[in-house]
Design an enzyme around this catalytic site. Structure first.
Site, mmCIF file in Angstrom:
data_model
loop_
_atom_site.group_PDB
_atom_site.id
_atom_site.type_symbol
_atom_site.label_atom_id
_atom_site.label_comp_id
_atom_site.label_asym_id
_atom_site.label_seq_id
_atom_site.Cartn_x
_atom_site.Cartn_y
_atom_site.Cartn_z
ATOM 1 N N TYR A 43 67.330 -0.710 23.265
ATOM 2 C CA TYR A 43 67.677 0.518 23.999
ATOM 3 C C TYR A 43 69.157 0.490 24.385
ATOM 4 O O TYR A 43 69.902 1.446 24.126
ATOM 5 C CB TYR A 43 66.784 0.652 25.241
ATOM 6 C CG TYR A 43 67.207 1.751 26.192
ATOM 7 C CD1 TYR A 43 66.945 3.089 25.908
ATOM 8 C CD2 TYR A 43 67.884 1.448 27.381
ATOM 9 C CE1 TYR A 43 67.343 4.097 26.780
ATOM 10 C CE2 TYR A 43 68.272 2.453 28.257
ATOM 11 C CZ TYR A 43 68.011 3.771 27.953
ATOM 12 O OH TYR A 43 68.406 4.767 28.821
ATOM 13 N N THR A 90 73.998 5.073 30.145
ATOM 14 C CA THR A 90 73.215 4.235 31.044
ATOM 15 C C THR A 90 73.955 2.991 31.546
ATOM 16 O O THR A 90 74.835 2.468 30.855
ATOM 17 C CB THR A 90 71.928 3.793 30.309
ATOM 18 O OG1 THR A 90 71.260 2.793 31.055
ATOM 19 C CG2 THR A 90 72.228 3.208 28.937
ATOM 20 N N ASP A 91 73.545 2.529 32.707
ATOM 21 C CA ASP A 91 73.996 1.245 33.251
ATOM 22 C C ASP A 91 73.657 0.082 32.312
ATOM 23 O O ASP A 91 74.268 -0.976 32.386
ATOM 24 C CB ASP A 91 73.335 0.999 34.610
ATOM 25 C CG ASP A 91 71.815 1.099 34.546
ATOM 26 O OD1 ASP A 91 71.313 2.148 34.069
ATOM 27 O OD2 ASP A 91 71.120 0.153 34.941
ATOM 28 N N LYS A 136 72.097 2.985 22.970
ATOM 29 C CA LYS A 136 72.773 3.910 23.901
ATOM 30 C C LYS A 136 74.289 3.717 23.799
ATOM 31 O O LYS A 136 75.046 4.690 23.872
ATOM 32 C CB LYS A 136 72.289 3.691 25.341
ATOM 33 C CG LYS A 136 70.876 4.173 25.618
ATOM 34 C CD LYS A 136 70.688 5.681 25.444
ATOM 35 C CE LYS A 136 71.393 6.498 26.491
ATOM 36 N NZ LYS A 136 71.142 7.957 26.292
ATOM 37 N N LEU A 154 66.084 14.746 33.544
ATOM 38 C CA LEU A 154 67.418 15.306 33.785
ATOM 39 C C LEU A 154 67.580 16.661 33.102
ATOM 40 O O LEU A 154 68.110 17.609 33.701
ATOM 41 C CB LEU A 154 68.496 14.326 33.289
ATOM 42 C CG LEU A 154 69.936 14.791 33.443
ATOM 43 C CD1 LEU A 154 70.269 15.097 34.907
ATOM 44 C CD2 LEU A 154 70.904 13.750 32.883
#
Ligand SMILES: NC(=O)c1ccc[n+]([C@@H]2O[C@H](COP(=O)([O-])OP(=O)(O)OC[C@H]3O[C@@H](n4cnc5c(N)ncnc54)[C@H](OP(=O)(O)O)[C@@H]3O)[C@@H](O)[C@H]2O)c1
Length: 297
Positions: A124, A98-99, A128, A12
């Protein structure tokens, strides 16, 4: 308007720098290690960016289970360091998330909204979410949650599902792919365009009339499973690969994955930003670009 992009060698970050051109200040670990609190402040105060887009992250989800300290330093503590710099500069911060902050199934099966309760599972996901919380403590923030990123094909360093499938599909006649995780894969050029709209830097010139800080879900639209996504990749690649459906349990990854990761992009679209195409159209665009016929957006 000069915008600092961290994680600039990543999928990204690289695309944002490409779209920003001369307006980008690209930063990655070799030029600024975000876990170094004092270096972050010093460097940002010297650069004086108009905004910071934080794309840097510890993204190896399985490895994170055994490397929690480093993962937390990059995904959470580094965001606190960036916030400190933003406060001094009075500049906006875009924190990419993030999802994975949604681990459990929604009580009614519908795409997750920004204010749904978060249920992160695994190192993770938890770090996040901590990064989101650090960014949210600073008023001038945009937190952009996204899902299943794949960079344009010319980004040959990118590690993503599409490139992995194309590599494995060229080697094997049959692949087993998880069919019980629902998601919306997202083509990075589309996401980057949406983020630049949020920060008021848009190629088309249409920018936000006023800064509406907060959390936004930005993915391509529609929903699929990794199995269906893989099947569509091989159809477009014209590769004769048999894609066998398996369960998450059969795959047996070390870190948990959300069973349902579809994000509701309504709030972003109501801002009037560039429309996020359907995931199948986005994948077709990837293949047009792979074959040298991309539209270059
Ligand atoms: N990839 C996905 O499918 C996905 C899905 C949802 C959300 N996201 C989020 O989207 C964002 C961008 O993802 P991406 O796929 O573009 O990530 P990526 O390709 O893994 O890029 C992340 C970049 O951050 C760098 N970095 C790591 N630690 C750093 C540090 N201490 N200081 C400075 N830079 C550091 C990495 O360098 P090294 O490579 O040397 O570590 C890498 O260049 C992340 O916030 C991620 O959590 C990604």
């Amino acid at each position: 308007m000069q915008i600092a992009v961290t994680g600039a060698y990543g999928q990204l970050g690289g695309e944002l720098c490409r779209q920003l051109g001369a307006n980008a200040i690209p930063l990655d670990i070799d030029t600024l290690d975000l876990t170094d609190r004092d270096a972050v402040l010093r460097r940002m105060l010297a650069l004086k960016p108009a905004a910071i887009i934080n794309c840097a992250a510890y993204t190896q989800v399985d490895k994170a289970e055994k490397d929690a300290e480093r993962c937390r330093a990059v995904n959470a503590a580094a965001v606190e360091h960036l916030v400190r710099a933003c406060e001094r500069l009075d500049c906006p911060l875009v924190q990419i998330s993030t999802d994975y902050v949604f681990g459990a199934l929604p009580s009614k099966l519908r795409p997750w909204r920004e204010d749904d309760p978060t249920t992160p599972q695994g190192v993770y996901a938890r770090t996040k979410l901590e990064g989101e919380q650090a960014a949210a403590a600073y008023p001038k923030h945009w937190i952009v949650r996204t899902c299943g990123l794949y960079a344009r094909p010319s980004d040959t360093r990118a590690a993503n599902f599409v490139r992995t499938m194309l590599r494995l599909g060229a080697e094997r006649p049959e692949l087993r792919v998880v069919a019980d995780q629902h998601c919306t894969p997202t083509y990075v050029p589309h996401l980057a365009r949406a983020i630049l709209f949020l920060v008021g830097h848009s190629e088309s010139g249409d920018s936000l009339p006023s800064q509406r800080w907060g959390i936004y879900h930005v993915t391509n639209t529609g929903e699929t499973t990794w199995h269906e996504f893989a099947t569509e990749i091989f159809r477009l690649a014209e590769l004769p690969v048999a894609v066998r459906p398996i369960t998450t349990g059969e795959y047996g990854a070390p870190s948990p994955r959300p069973a349902y990761s579809v994000l509701d992009t309504g709030a972003y679209h109501r801002l009037g930003g560039p429309a996020m195409p359907d995931w199948k159209d986005a994948l077709a665009e990837y293949f047009r670009e792979l074959r040298g016929a991309g539209n270059g957006n």
